[in-house]
Design a protein around this motif. Sequence first.
Motif, short mmCIF file in Angstrom:
data_model
loop_
_atom_site.label_atom_id
_atom_site.label_comp_id
_atom_site.label_asym_id
_atom_site.label_seq_id
_atom_site.Cartn_x
_atom_site.Cartn_y
_atom_site.Cartn_z
N THR A 1 0.84 -1.20 0.00
CA THR A 1 0.00 0.00 0.00
C THR A 1 0.87 1.25 0.00
OG1 THR A 1 -1.75 -1.18 1.17
CG2 THR A 1 -1.85 1.23 1.23
N ALA A 2 1.92 1.24 0.81
CA ALA A 2 2.83 2.38 0.88
C ALA A 2 3.48 2.66 -0.47
CB ALA A 2 3.90 2.12 1.94
N GLU A 3 3.87 1.61 -1.16
CA GLU A 3 4.51 1.78 -2.47
C GLU A 3 3.58 2.46 -3.47
OE1 GLU A 3 5.81 -2.16 -3.59
OE2 GLU A 3 7.46 -2.14 -2.15
N VAL A 4 2.31 2.11 -3.41
CA VAL A 4 1.33 2.71 -4.34
C VAL A 4 1.23 4.21 -4.13
CG1 VAL A 4 -1.16 2.84 -4.85
CG2 VAL A 4 -0.03 0.62 -4.67
N PHE A 5 1.30 4.65 -2.87
CA PHE A 5 1.11 6.07 -2.57
C PHE A 5 2.43 6.82 -2.38
CE2 PHE A 5 -2.98 4.16 -1.39
CZ PHE A 5 -3.79 4.91 -2.21
N GLY A 6 3.56 6.14 -2.64
CA GLY A 6 4.86 6.81 -2.57
C GLY A 6 5.37 7.06 -1.16
N PHE A 7 4.98 6.20 -0.23
CA PHE A 7 5.43 6.31 1.15
C PHE A 7 6.35 5.16 1.50
CE2 PHE A 7 1.09 8.31 1.80
CZ PHE A 7 1.56 9.58 2.09
N THR A 8 7.08 5.32 2.60
CA THR A 8 7.74 4.17 3.20
C THR A 8 6.67 3.45 4.02
OG1 THR A 8 8.31 5.31 5.26
CG2 THR A 8 9.92 5.46 3.44
N ALA A 9 6.95 2.23 4.42
CA ALA A 9 5.99 1.49 5.24
C ALA A 9 5.73 2.24 6.55
CB ALA A 9 6.51 0.08 5.51
N GLY A 10 6.76 2.81 7.14
CA GLY A 10 6.59 3.57 8.39
C GLY A 10 5.70 4.78 8.22
N GLU A 11 5.88 5.49 7.11
CA GLU A 11 5.04 6.66 6.85
C GLU A 11 3.59 6.25 6.64
OE1 GLU A 11 8.28 9.59 4.64
OE2 GLU A 11 7.25 8.04 3.47
N MET A 12 3.40 5.11 5.95
CA MET A 12 2.04 4.62 5.73
C MET A 12 1.39 4.25 7.06
SD MET A 12 0.12 3.92 2.90
CE MET A 12 -1.06 4.98 3.67
N LEU A 13 2.15 3.59 7.93
CA LEU A 13 1.62 3.24 9.25
C LEU A 13 1.26 4.49 10.03
CD1 LEU A 13 3.89 0.25 10.31
CD2 LEU A 13 1.43 0.19 9.90
N ASP A 14 2.10 5.53 9.96
CA ASP A 14 1.78 6.78 10.65
C ASP A 14 0.44 7.35 10.17
OD1 ASP A 14 4.12 6.69 12.14
OD2 ASP A 14 5.20 8.12 10.86
N GLU A 15 0.23 7.32 8.86
CA GLU A 15 -1.05 7.78 8.29
C GLU A 15 -2.21 6.96 8.85
OE1 GLU A 15 -1.82 10.21 5.79
OE2 GLU A 15 0.22 10.94 6.07
N PHE A 16 -2.05 5.65 8.83
CA PHE A 16 -3.12 4.76 9.30
C PHE A 16 -3.38 4.94 10.80
CE2 PHE A 16 -2.47 1.42 5.70
CZ PHE A 16 -3.29 2.15 4.86
N TYR A 17 -2.31 5.08 11.59
CA TYR A 17 -2.50 5.27 13.03
C TYR A 17 -3.27 6.57 13.33
CZ TYR A 17 0.54 1.41 14.51
OH TYR A 17 1.09 0.18 14.74
N GLU A 18 -2.96 7.62 12.59
CA GLU A 18 -3.66 8.89 12.80
C GLU A 18 -5.15 8.74 12.47
OE1 GLU A 18 -4.22 12.60 14.12
OE2 GLU A 18 -2.32 11.52 14.24
N ILE A 19 -5.45 8.07 11.39
CA ILE A 19 -6.85 7.85 11.01
C ILE A 19 -7.54 6.97 12.05
CG2 ILE A 19 -8.37 6.78 9.30
CD1 ILE A 19 -6.25 7.71 7.19
N GLU A 20 -6.86 5.93 12.50
CA GLU A 20 -7.44 5.04 13.51
C GLU A 20 -7.76 5.82 14.78
OE1 GLU A 20 -6.44 0.56 14.56
OE2 GLU A 20 -4.90 1.90 15.36
N LYS A 21 -6.89 6.74 15.17
CA LYS A 21 -7.13 7.56 16.36
C LYS A 21 -8.35 8.46 16.14
CE LYS A 21 -5.01 11.08 19.26
NZ LYS A 21 -3.84 11.93 19.48
N GLU A 22 -8.47 9.05 14.95
CA GLU A 22 -9.64 9.89 14.64
C GLU A 22 -10.93 9.09 14.72
OE1 GLU A 22 -9.00 11.60 10.79
OE2 GLU A 22 -7.21 12.68 11.44
N ILE A 23 -10.91 7.89 14.18
CA ILE A 23 -12.11 7.04 14.21
C ILE A 23 -12.47 6.70 15.66
CG2 ILE A 23 -13.02 4.75 13.63
CD1 ILE A 23 -11.36 4.96 11.00
N THR A 24 -11.46 6.36 16.45
CA THR A 24 -11.69 6.04 17.87
C THR A 24 -12.28 7.24 18.59
OG1 THR A 24 -9.89 4.44 17.87
CG2 THR A 24 -10.59 5.28 20.01
#
Length: 149
Positions: A49-72
């Motif tokens: 997924t990170a490769e598709v959007f031009g991120f490293t895996a860590g950057e992609m996880l940071d994006e996902f964690y932020e969204i997960e926090k917003e949903i929570t």
Amino acid sequence: MAGFIKRYLETKNWTIYQLGNATGLAHQTIRMADKKTVDQMSAKNVRLTAEVFGFTAGEMLDEFYEIEKEITNDEILKELTTVFEKHGYNTDEISSELLDGETIKLDMNDDDITKLADAVNETEHFMAYLDSSTDYMIVEVNSNECKKI
């Protein structure tokens, strides 16, 4: 928290179907991952997924964690909104700032204010108490829950 992949894709105007095609992952695999938490997502799926959007895996996880926090946080605030609506109170004061240490102050002149306080105290994340020195009922994040949010 369920829905973080879909919410991320919405910000990019993408669908799960498009992500599946771009990563080579089965659409069902992505849907199943979206029903879990970020921590439960496989390293391979994060990397692709990170490769598709031009991120490293860590950057992609940071994006996902932020969204997960917003949903929570959205779900936590919905809990309080439901209590306020049930008791006929205005929900305009309920905002994400409440999760950052702000409080809600309600005038205690209402005869049903103690019923609202009792209902708030039955929630998992909030507490209410009557402050006789100011004639307000205070609603705030339960201090025991602050570290979890």
